[in-house]
Write a protein that holds these residues in place. Structure first.
Motif, PDB file in Angstrom:
ATOM      1  N   ALA A  17       0.844  -1.291   0.000  1.00 33.98           N
ATOM      2  CA  ALA A  17      -0.010   0.030   0.034  1.00 33.98           C
ATOM      3  C   ALA A  17       0.905   1.152  -0.013  1.00 33.98           C
ATOM      4  O   ALA A  17       1.806   1.371   0.533  1.00 33.98           O
ATOM      5  N   LEU A  18       0.377   2.336  -0.634  1.00 35.03           N
ATOM      6  CA  LEU A  18       1.050   3.576  -0.984  1.00 35.03           C
ATOM      7  C   LEU A  18       0.289   4.558  -0.597  1.00 35.03           C
ATOM      8  O   LEU A  18      -0.998   4.404  -0.612  1.00 35.03           O
ATOM      9  N   GLU A  19       0.744   5.816   0.092  1.00 36.82           N
ATOM     10  CA  GLU A  19      -0.096   6.914   0.375  1.00 36.82           C
ATOM     11  C   GLU A  19       0.285   8.113  -0.319  1.00 36.82           C
ATOM     12  O   GLU A  19       1.541   8.029  -0.696  1.00 36.82           O
ATOM     13  N   GLY A  20      -0.543   9.196  -0.775  1.00 37.67           N
ATOM     14  CA  GLY A  20      -0.091  10.324  -1.231  1.00 37.67           C
ATOM     15  C   GLY A  20      -0.032  10.024  -2.716  1.00 37.67           C
ATOM     16  O   GLY A  20       0.889  10.632  -3.620  1.00 37.67           O
ATOM     17  N   VAL A  21      -0.504   9.096  -3.163  1.00 40.33           N
ATOM     18  CA  VAL A  21      -0.795   8.795  -4.717  1.00 40.33           C
ATOM     19  C   VAL A  21      -1.484   9.702  -5.494  1.00 40.33           C
ATOM     20  O   VAL A  21      -2.812   9.746  -5.099  1.00 40.33           O
ATOM     21  N   THR A  22      -1.183  10.049  -6.538  1.00 38.56           N
ATOM     22  CA  THR A  22      -2.257  11.088  -7.547  1.00 38.56           C
ATOM     23  C   THR A  22      -2.090  10.420  -9.051  1.00 38.56           C
ATOM     24  O   THR A  22      -0.907  10.136  -9.372  1.00 38.56           O
ATOM     25  N   GLY A  23      -3.207  10.678  -9.738  1.00 38.18           N
ATOM     26  CA  GLY A  23      -3.055  10.347 -11.221  1.00 38.18           C
ATOM     27  C   GLY A  23      -2.765   8.997 -11.675  1.00 38.18           C
ATOM     28  O   GLY A  23      -2.304   8.571 -12.569  1.00 38.18           O
ATOM     29  N   VAL A  24      -3.374   8.063 -10.582  1.00 36.39           N
ATOM     30  CA  VAL A  24      -3.003   6.663 -11.042  1.00 36.39           C
ATOM     31  C   VAL A  24      -4.543   6.102 -11.098  1.00 36.39           C
ATOM     32  O   VAL A  24      -5.451   6.415 -10.421  1.00 36.39           O
ATOM     33  N   GLU A  39      14.009  -5.216  -9.524  1.00 35.33           N
ATOM     34  CA  GLU A  39      12.623  -4.614  -9.923  1.00 35.33           C
ATOM     35  C   GLU A  39      11.622  -5.745  -9.958  1.00 35.33           C
ATOM     36  O   GLU A  39      11.754  -6.739 -10.198  1.00 35.33           O
ATOM     37  N   ARG A  40      10.189  -5.410  -9.427  1.00 34.46           N
ATOM     38  CA  ARG A  40       9.343  -6.277  -9.558  1.00 34.46           C
ATOM     39  C   ARG A  40       8.169  -5.576 -10.266  1.00 34.46           C
ATOM     40  O   ARG A  40       8.167  -4.332 -10.547  1.00 34.46           O
ATOM     41  N   ILE A  41       7.246  -6.255 -10.781  1.00 36.49           N
ATOM     42  CA  ILE A  41       6.042  -5.740 -11.380  1.00 36.49           C
ATOM     43  C   ILE A  41       4.578  -5.772 -10.643  1.00 36.49           C
ATOM     44  O   ILE A  41       4.514  -6.982 -10.074  1.00 36.49           O
ATOM     45  N   GLY A  42       4.015  -4.765 -10.513  1.00 38.04           N
ATOM     46  CA  GLY A  42       2.543  -4.945  -9.745  1.00 38.04           C
ATOM     47  C   GLY A  42       1.582  -4.272 -10.406  1.00 38.04           C
ATOM     48  O   GLY A  42       1.782  -3.722 -11.592  1.00 38.04           O
ATOM     49  N   ARG A  43       0.533  -4.435 -10.072  1.00 44.35           N
ATOM     50  CA  ARG A  43      -0.818  -3.575 -10.631  1.00 44.35           C
ATOM     51  C   ARG A  43      -1.789  -3.133  -9.477  1.00 44.35           C
ATOM     52  O   ARG A  43      -1.889  -3.838  -8.585  1.00 44.35           O
ATOM     53  N   VAL A  44      -2.139  -2.036  -9.901  1.00 40.76           N
ATOM     54  CA  VAL A  44      -3.431  -1.420  -9.001  1.00 40.76           C
ATOM     55  C   VAL A  44      -4.392  -2.372  -8.857  1.00 40.76           C
ATOM     56  O   VAL A  44      -5.183  -2.506  -9.758  1.00 40.76           O
ATOM     57  N   VAL A  45      -4.856  -2.722  -7.584  1.00 37.50           N
ATOM     58  CA  VAL A  45      -6.121  -3.562  -7.455  1.00 37.50           C
ATOM     59  C   VAL A  45      -7.151  -2.749  -6.469  1.00 37.50           C
ATOM     60  O   VAL A  45      -8.191  -3.308  -6.476  1.00 37.50           O
ATOM     61  N   GLU A  46      -6.579  -1.633  -5.987  1.00 33.71           N
ATOM     62  CA  GLU A  46      -7.514  -0.693  -4.984  1.00 33.71           C
ATOM     63  C   GLU A  46      -7.041   0.492  -4.964  1.00 33.71           C
ATOM     64  O   GLU A  46      -6.001   0.872  -4.770  1.00 33.71           O
ATOM     65  N   LEU A  47      -7.982   1.624  -4.983  1.00 31.73           N
ATOM     66  CA  LEU A  47      -7.783   2.832  -4.944  1.00 31.73           C
ATOM     67  C   LEU A  47      -8.677   3.547  -3.835  1.00 31.73           C
ATOM     68  O   LEU A  47     -10.001   3.213  -4.221  1.00 31.73           O
ATOM     69  N   ALA A  48      -8.269   4.405  -3.035  1.00 35.55           N
ATOM     70  CA  ALA A  48      -9.387   5.001  -2.368  1.00 35.55           C
ATOM     71  C   ALA A  48      -8.489   6.460  -1.716  1.00 35.55           C
ATOM     72  O   ALA A  48      -7.405   6.391  -0.962  1.00 35.55           O
ATOM     73  N   GLY A  49      -9.264   7.429  -2.205  1.00 32.24           N
ATOM     74  CA  GLY A  49      -8.318   8.653  -1.913  1.00 32.24           C
ATOM     75  C   GLY A  49      -7.020   8.841  -2.882  1.00 32.24           C
ATOM     76  O   GLY A  49      -6.732   8.450  -3.642  1.00 32.24           O
ATOM     77  N   ASP A  50      -6.320   9.091  -1.774  1.00 36.97           N
ATOM     78  CA  ASP A  50      -4.634   9.180  -2.068  1.00 36.97           C
ATOM     79  C   ASP A  50      -4.131   7.816  -1.954  1.00 36.97           C
ATOM     80  O   ASP A  50      -2.818   7.869  -1.920  1.00 36.97           O
ATOM     81  N   LYS A  51      -4.754   6.875  -1.445  1.00 38.64           N
ATOM     82  CA  LYS A  51      -4.079   5.615  -1.306  1.00 38.64           C
ATOM     83  C   LYS A  51      -4.191   4.463  -2.383  1.00 38.64           C
ATOM     84  O   LYS A  51      -5.343   4.596  -3.177  1.00 38.64           O
ATOM     85  N   ALA A  52      -3.045   3.743  -2.695  1.00 33.73           N
ATOM     86  CA  ALA A  52      -3.171   2.597  -3.745  1.00 33.73           C
ATOM     87  C   ALA A  52      -2.647   1.443  -3.011  1.00 33.73           C
ATOM     88  O   ALA A  52      -1.709   1.499  -2.416  1.00 33.73           O
ATOM     89  N   VAL A  53      -3.490   0.238  -3.549  1.00 28.95           N
ATOM     90  CA  VAL A  53      -3.018  -0.996  -3.077  1.00 28.95           C
ATOM     91  C   VAL A  53      -2.619  -1.766  -4.396  1.00 28.95           C
ATOM     92  O   VAL A  53      -3.222  -1.600  -5.415  1.00 28.95           O
TER      93      VAL A  53
END
Length: 96
Positions: A17-24, A39-53
């Motif tokens: 989880a990351l915080e402070g994320v914009t434009g994703v 490096e690893r690859i991931g994908r966004v599975v959840e967004l809530a406000g400025d948080k991304a999982v």
């Protein structure tokens, strides 16, 4: 150059989880750089406000809450299939 996020809020199994994320966007591909340069690859599975999982495909073993760098690609997994095509969705350059 893409915006780079440093550090993570949480690691739970294959998820970070990351915080402070914009434009994703949901399902967007991300490149995750560990402190040792791998490096690893991931994908966004959840967004809530400025948080991304993100779901990390290669697992989260060795990922640090403080030193991990994440860059989002502006590509979704639908645009990057099959896996061998993901290179075109990578950020052009990592910030130093």
């Amino acid at each position: 150059m893409s915006l780079q996020y440093v550090g993570l809020k949480d690691i739970n199994g294959p998820l970070v989880a990351l915080e402070g994320v914009t434009g994703v966007a949901y399902d967007e591909i991300a490149r995750i750089r560990l402190n040792d340069g791998t490096e690893r690859i991931g994908r966004v599975v959840e967004l809530a406000g400025d948080k991304a999982v993100l779901q990390v495909f290669e697992g989260t073993n060795g990922i640090s809450l403080t030193n991990t760098k994440t860059v989002f690609s502006a590509c979704s997994t639908a645009l990057a299939s099959p896996l061998t095509d993901w290179a075109r969705c990578s950020p052009k350059k990592w910030a130093t």
